[in-house]
Design an enzyme around this catalytic site. Structure first.
Site, PDB file in Angstrom:
ATOM      1  N   MET A  10     -20.788 -33.832  -4.082  1.00 12.16           N
ATOM      2  CA  MET A  10     -20.289 -35.167  -3.681  1.00 12.16           C
ATOM      3  C   MET A  10     -21.314 -36.105  -3.247  1.00 12.16           C
ATOM      4  SD  MET A  10     -16.735 -33.793  -2.148  1.00 12.16           S
ATOM      5  CE  MET A  10     -17.306 -32.557  -1.189  1.00 12.16           C
ATOM      6  N   GLN A  52     -10.297 -40.886  -5.792  1.00 10.27           N
ATOM      7  CA  GLN A  52     -10.730 -41.722  -4.715  1.00 10.27           C
ATOM      8  C   GLN A  52     -10.240 -43.198  -4.980  1.00 10.27           C
ATOM      9  OE1 GLN A  52     -14.718 -41.195  -4.431  1.00 10.27           O
ATOM     10  NE2 GLN A  52     -14.693 -39.887  -2.429  1.00 10.27           N
ATOM     11  N   THR A  83     -20.595 -34.943   2.676  1.00  8.30           N
ATOM     12  CA  THR A  83     -20.308 -36.153   2.244  1.00  8.30           C
ATOM     13  C   THR A  83     -19.648 -36.894   3.575  1.00  8.30           C
ATOM     14  OG1 THR A  83     -18.833 -37.607   1.058  1.00  8.30           O
ATOM     15  CG2 THR A  83     -18.102 -35.327   1.225  1.00  8.30           C
ATOM     16  N   ASN A  84     -19.913 -38.255   3.726  1.00  4.89           N
ATOM     17  CA  ASN A  84     -19.129 -38.922   4.683  1.00  4.89           C
ATOM     18  C   ASN A  84     -17.752 -39.481   4.288  1.00  4.89           C
ATOM     19  OD1 ASN A  84     -21.107 -39.950   6.930  1.00  4.89           O
ATOM     20  ND2 ASN A  84     -22.348 -39.500   5.076  1.00  4.89           N
ATOM     21  N   THR A  85     -17.523 -39.793   3.048  1.00  3.88           N
ATOM     22  CA  THR A  85     -16.068 -40.413   2.690  1.00  3.88           C
ATOM     23  C   THR A  85     -15.174 -39.137   2.956  1.00  3.88           C
ATOM     24  OG1 THR A  85     -17.261 -42.078   1.392  1.00  3.88           O
ATOM     25  CG2 THR A  85     -15.011 -41.419   1.025  1.00  3.88           C
ATOM     26  N   CYS A 197     -23.564 -43.038   4.094  1.00  2.00           N
ATOM     27  CA  CYS A 197     -23.400 -42.422   3.023  1.00  2.00           C
ATOM     28  C   CYS A 197     -24.468 -41.326   2.703  1.00  2.00           C
ATOM     29  CB  CYS A 197     -23.183 -43.235   2.039  1.00  2.00           C
ATOM     30  SG  CYS A 197     -22.808 -42.469   0.070  1.00  2.00           S
ATOM     31  N   THR A 198     -23.936 -40.019   2.254  1.00  2.00           N
ATOM     32  CA  THR A 198     -25.275 -39.004   2.305  1.00  2.00           C
ATOM     33  C   THR A 198     -26.173 -39.231   1.067  1.00  2.00           C
ATOM     34  OG1 THR A 198     -23.731 -37.756   0.703  1.00  2.00           O
ATOM     35  CG2 THR A 198     -23.849 -37.094   3.189  1.00  2.00           C
ATOM     36  N   GLU A 199     -25.943 -40.360   0.172  1.00  2.00           N
ATOM     37  CA  GLU A 199     -26.953 -40.748  -0.784  1.00  2.00           C
ATOM     38  C   GLU A 199     -27.848 -41.705  -0.349  1.00  2.00           C
ATOM     39  OE1 GLU A 199     -24.013 -38.562  -2.726  1.00  2.00           O
ATOM     40  OE2 GLU A 199     -23.818 -40.238  -1.663  1.00  2.00           O
TER      41      GLU A 199
END
Length: 231
Positions: A10, A52, A83-85, A197-199
Site C-alpha cells: 500500500m 478508500q 502505510t500511514n493512511t 505518507c510512506t511514498e
C-alpha cells in the site's frame, strides 16, 4: 530475535523501502549475515484504493484484518502496517489479532518529542491530512500542534501520491511543488514537516530542503528493528 509482521502493498513501492530498511537495521545492530525475520502479507492496492475513495473504510478494515490474522498465524510477534493512511482502521485490525501493532504515528511522535518539536507540518494523503485519526493522535497523546497545507496544496500532495509515487513515477515538477508546500508550512510556524505518507520519501529527501523532515517510513522501520531486537 522477534518476527516482524508486515502488512504491505500500500503501495508496494514503499513496502520495498520498508523491507530494505528493516533488514539493514538488523544487520547494523547484529552484524555479519544477520537479517530481519519477517512475515509479510502484501495486498492488492487497487482494491484498497478504490474502497478508500468510496469512503468504505469498514471494508478496508475487513481486508486488512484478515491479512493481519494470516500474518499472526505465520508467526509474527508484532504487526507493522506499512502505510500511514490505513492506520485509520487500526482499532478494527487490533480487535481481530492478539499481537500488538506498532503505530506509525506513535513512533513518529516520540521522535518529535525527543527533538522538542511542538508544532509540525503534515503531508500525506488527503485522508491523513484532513481526518483526525492521525493529527488527533499527535495532538491528544503527545501535545504536538499539527498544521496542513491549504486545500489547493492538499490536492497537489494527494494527487501526486496516487497518480505518480504509488506507480513509481518521480516527477521533478512534483518535487518542486512539494518543496514549495514544505517551505510554506515552515513559514507558518512549523518547526519541521512529517512526510506522512510512506511514498513521499521517494520524491523528497532531507538534502532538498533546510526544513527538518521526518520520514515516517524510516522512523517506523527503525522502531520495528528496536522492537524485534528487544528482550
Amino acid at each position: 530475535m522477534k518476527t516482524i509482521g508486515m502488512l504491505g502493498g500500500m503501495s508496494w513501492e514503499s513496502t520495498a523501502s520498508y523491507y530494505k530498511a528493516l533488514n539493514e537495521g538488523v544487520k547494523a545492530q547484529l552484524g555479519g549475515l544477520h537479517s530481519a525475520k519477517i512475515c509479510l502479507y502484501s495486498v492488492d492496492f487497487s482494491e484498497i484504493e478504490k474502497l478508500q475513495h468510496e469512503g468504505r473504510w469498514d471494508d478496508t478494515a475487513d481486508i486488512l484484518a484478515e491479512a493481519a490474522k494470516s500474518v499472526e498465524k505465520g508467526g509474527a510477534d508484532f504487526l507493522m502496517i506499512c502505510t500511514n493512511t490505513m492506520h485509520k482502521v487500526v482499532p478494527q485490525i487490533q480487535a481481530k489479532i492478539s499481537i500488538p501493532i506498532l503505530h506509525i504515528a506513535d513512533a513518529t511522535a516520540q521522535v518529535l518529542v525527543d527533538n522538542q518539536v511542538t508544532k509540525v507540518g503534515l503531508l500525506g494523503t488527503r485522508f491523513t491530512m484532513e481526518q483526525d485519526f492521525y493529527k488527533g493522535r499527535l495532538s491528544d497523546n503527545f501535545g504536538i500542534e499539527v498544521i496542513v497545507p491549504d486545500d489547493a496544496g492538499r490536492t497537489v500532495v494527494h494527487d501526486v501520491i496516487y497518480n505518480e509515487l504509488c506507480k513509481g513515477t518521480i516527477n521533478p515538477d512534483s518535487k518542486a511543488a512539494y518543496l514549495e508546500i514544505i517551505q510554506s508550512l515552515h513559514e507558518q510556524g512549523a518547526q519541521a514537516v512529517i512526510l506522512g505518507c510512506t511514498e513521499i520519501a521517494l520524491l523528497v529527501q532531507q538534502t532538498d530542503t533546510a526544513v527538518p523532515l521526518y520520514d515516517t517510513t524510516a522512523i517506523h522501520a527503525n522502531q520495528g528493528v528496536q522492537w524485534a531486537l528487544a528482550d
